[in-house]
Design a protein around this motif. Structure first.
Motif, short mmCIF file in Angstrom:
data_model
loop_
_atom_site.label_atom_id
_atom_site.label_comp_id
_atom_site.label_asym_id
_atom_site.label_seq_id
_atom_site.Cartn_x
_atom_site.Cartn_y
_atom_site.Cartn_z
N ILE A 146 0.83 -1.20 0.00
CA ILE A 146 0.00 0.00 0.00
C ILE A 146 0.87 1.25 0.00
O ILE A 146 0.60 2.21 -0.74
CB ILE A 146 -0.97 -0.01 1.21
N LYS A 147 1.92 1.25 0.81
CA LYS A 147 2.84 2.39 0.83
C LYS A 147 3.51 2.58 -0.53
O LYS A 147 3.65 3.70 -1.02
CB LYS A 147 3.90 2.21 1.91
N ALA A 169 1.01 4.05 -2.99
CA ALA A 169 0.77 5.46 -2.68
C ALA A 169 1.93 6.33 -3.17
O ALA A 169 1.71 7.39 -3.77
CB ALA A 169 0.57 5.65 -1.19
N LYS A 170 3.15 5.89 -2.95
CA LYS A 170 4.32 6.65 -3.40
C LYS A 170 4.38 6.72 -4.93
O LYS A 170 4.70 7.76 -5.50
CB LYS A 170 5.60 6.03 -2.85
N ILE A 192 1.87 6.54 -7.01
CA ILE A 192 0.80 7.43 -7.48
C ILE A 192 1.24 8.88 -7.35
O ILE A 192 1.08 9.66 -8.29
CB ILE A 192 -0.50 7.17 -6.69
N ILE A 193 1.83 9.23 -6.23
CA ILE A 193 2.30 10.61 -6.03
C ILE A 193 3.39 10.95 -7.03
O ILE A 193 3.38 12.02 -7.64
CB ILE A 193 2.78 10.80 -4.59
#
Length: 53
Positions: free
Chosen positions: A7-8, A11-12, A14-15
């Protein structure tokens, strides 16, 4: 624990990858930007789901 790492990572990614698209919001090209964002999200998720940990 592995799920939290994934998940981390997602998220990274995507950013990192979508930050550019989000910053250049041109309301005249809104639909094409939305399509590009969707394609990039699909790539990120398919790469992440496809990886075996």
């Amino acid at each position: 624990m592995k799920m939290k790492k994934r998940i981390k990572y997602v998220a990274k990614e995507i950013i990192n990858r979508l930050g550019y698209f989000i910053k250049i919001v041109d309301w005249n090209k809104k639909e094409s930007l939305r399509a590009q964002i969707k394609m990039e999200l699909k790539r990120i998720l398919s790469n992440t789901i496809g990886k075996k940990s």
